[in-house]
Design an enzyme around this catalytic site. Structure first.
Site, PDB file in Angstrom:
ATOM      1  N   ASP A 117      44.286   7.252  -4.231  1.00 15.39           N
ATOM      2  CA  ASP A 117      44.233   8.641  -3.765  1.00 15.39           C
ATOM      3  C   ASP A 117      45.499   9.434  -4.040  1.00 15.39           C
ATOM      4  OD1 ASP A 117      45.876   7.546  -1.781  1.00 15.39           O
ATOM      5  OD2 ASP A 117      44.710   8.349  -0.100  1.00 15.39           O
TER       6      ASP A 117
ATOM      7  N   CYS B  89      46.248  10.810   3.012  1.00 15.95           N
ATOM      8  CA  CYS B  89      46.616   9.562   3.682  1.00 15.95           C
ATOM      9  C   CYS B  89      46.533   9.681   5.204  1.00 15.95           C
ATOM     10  CB  CYS B  89      48.033   9.151   3.313  1.00 15.95           C
ATOM     11  SG  CYS B  89      48.325   8.873   1.553  1.00 15.95           S
TER      12      CYS B  89
END
Length: 381
Positions: free
Chosen positions: A245, A370
Site C-alpha cells: 500500500d 496505514c
C-alpha cells in the site's frame, strides 16, 4: 455492490449477494493470535469477495496510539490521528478503538463525530491489526491474519488480539487465517485480482516454511481471489518489509497508481523496487485477462518537505478512499502536493480530494492508509 447493514452488538445481514456456492476448506478454532505461520486449515469459503476500497463503507475503523509506543511524541501523533478521524467523519462514520486508560483523551481529541470504543490497543496501524473483511454468502466475515508485530520486530501484546476482540465486539464471524500477514500487504480491485509484495508475506519472520505457491493458494481461498500478482518488495529495510500500500494501488479495475521517486531521489532499494513493480505490471494481466494502465504518482522532493528521519514515509500512494472523498497526505512540497492531488482527482472525479498533514504519522513509517481500515457496507442511517 453487495450491501450490508452493519451494527455493533448486532447481527449482520446481507442483501444482493445472489446465489453462491458453499464449498468449505476446513476450520480452525477462535484461538489466540499466532506468532508464526499457523498450521492446518481454516474455515473459509471459496465463494467470497474482498471488495475494493472505493466500494461503500459502513464505517472506517482506526486505533488510538499509546504512550508506550510513541513516548514523547504521543501528543503530536495523536493530533495527526484525530485530524484524520475528524476529516473522514465528515463523509462516513468513524470508530476509534482506544485502550481503557486512553478513552477519555481520544473522545476529547476526536470530538463527538467520532465514536470511541474501548478496546486494548498499542499503536495506530489499524490497517494491519483490524481484520480484513470479506463478503460471503451468509454476510460479512473478518479474516484475522494473526498480527505478530511485522515479523516480531516489535512487541504488540494488545495489537496481537485486536482482530479477535474487534470481531467479538461487533459480532462478526471470525476466520483465523492459516497465514501471518497484515492488511497493508493486500491490494485488490474487488474483482478477484490481488497485488502483494513477496517480502511481506513469503518471509520466515511471518510464514516460515511456506513458499510463494502455498502462500498464494491460501490467500486465494481466504479472500476469494482468482489471481495474485507478485512484486519482489524489499526485505529488512523497513518494519513492514515493504507493504504493497506504499508501492502500487488500484484506482479502478485495470488502473493503478505507482509510487515513483521524486526529484533528486537516490538510486536505492526503493527506487529499484518501484522499477521492478513497473516491469511486472507491464507484463501482467488481471483476473479478467486484461492488462494494466500504469500511472506514475511521484513522491515529493525530500529537500522541500517538512518531515525528516530515516523512517519517514513520503508516499502519496498511501492514500485512503472513503465514501465521497479521497484522503491524501500533503508534505509541504507545494508543487508535488498539488500534482498528487490533481492525479487523484483525475482518477476519482466524483470524490472530494482532502489533503491532510501527517508529519508525525509519516515519521513512524506510515501514512493515512496505514492508519485506517474500511468496513464494507452501507453507513447506518
Amino acid at each position: 455492490m453487495t450491501a450490508f447493514e452493519v451494527t455493533r452488538r448486532g447481527l449482520l445481514t446481507a442483501t444482493g449477494l445472489g446465489i453462491l456456492g458453499t464449498a468449505l476448506i476446513g476450520c480452525a478454532p477462535n484461538g489466540p493470535a499466532a506468532t508464526g505461520a499457523p498450521s492446518g486449515g481454516t474455515q473459509a469459503r471459496v465463494d467470497k469477495r474482498m471488495g475494493a476500497e472505493w466500494d461503500s463503507h459502513a464505517r472506517t475503523v482506526m486505533t488510538w496510539p499509546t504512550a508506550l509506543i510513541w513516548g514523547e511524541d504521543v501528543d503530536d501523533v495523536r493530533a495527526d490521528i484525530a485530524n484524520i478521524a475528524r476529516a473522514i467523519a465528515e463523509f462516513e462514520p468513524v470508530v476509534m478503538l482506544a485502550s481503557p486508560v486512553d478513552v477519555e483523551d481520544a473522545e476529547y481529541e476526536c470530538g463527538s463525530e467520532v465514536e470511541v470504543v474501548e478496546l486494548a490497543v498499542d499503536d495506530l496501524w489499524a490497517r494491519d491489526t483490524v481484520p480484513v473483511f470479506v463478503e460471503a454468502a451468509d454476510g460479512l466475515e473478518g479474516v484475522d491474519f494473526n498480527f505478530n508485530g511485522w515479523g516480531n520486530k516489535q512487541e504488540h501484546p494488545n495489537d496481537a488480539f485486536v482482530g479477535r476482540e474487534f470481531l467479538r465486539e461487533f459480532e462478526i464471524p471470525r476466520i483465523e487465517a492459516n497465514l501471518v500477514g497484515e492488511g497493508g500487504s493486500l491490494e485488490t480491485d474487488g474483482l478477484g485480482t490481488l497485488l502483494v509484495t513477496e517480502s511481506s508475506l513469503v518471509n520466515a519472520n511471518r510464514n516460515p516454511g511456506l513458499d510463494r505457491d502455498e502462500v498464494e493458494s491460501r490467500l486465494k481461498k481466504l479472500l476469494g481471489m482468482q489471481k495474485v500478482i507478485w512484486f519482489d518488495g524489499v526485505y529488512d529495510e523497513d518494519i513492514t518489509d515493504a507493504h504493497i500500500d506504499s508501492l502500487v494501488r488500484f484506482t479502478a479495475p485495470g488502473v493503478v497508481l505507482l509510487d515513483v521517486p521524486g526529484e533528486g531521489a537516490p538510486d536505492d532499494v526503493w527506487s529499484r523496487s518501484s522499477a521492478q513493480a513497473r516491469s511486472v505490471l507491464e507484463e501482467a494481466t488481471d483476473a479478467g485477462g486484461d492488462g494494466f494502465d500504469v500511472v506514475d504518482l511521484p513522491q515529493p522532493d525530500f529537500g522541500e518537505i517538512r518531515g525528516s528521519g530515516d523512517d519517514f514515509l513520503a508516499s502519496y500512494v498511501n492514500f485512503y478512499v472513503g465514501n465521497g472523498a479521497v484522503f491524501v497526505p500533503e508534505f509541504g512540497d507545494r508543487r508535488a502536493d498539488d500534482r498528487a492531488q490533481g492525479i487523484l482527482q483525475d482518477h476519482f472525479p466524483d470524490r472530494e480530494i482532502v489533503p491532510l498533514a501527517i508529519d508525525t504519522v509519516a515519521s513512524g513509517g506510515g501514512g493515512i492508509h496505514c492508519a485506517t481500515h474500511d468496513m464494507p457496507g452501507n453507513p447506518e442511517e
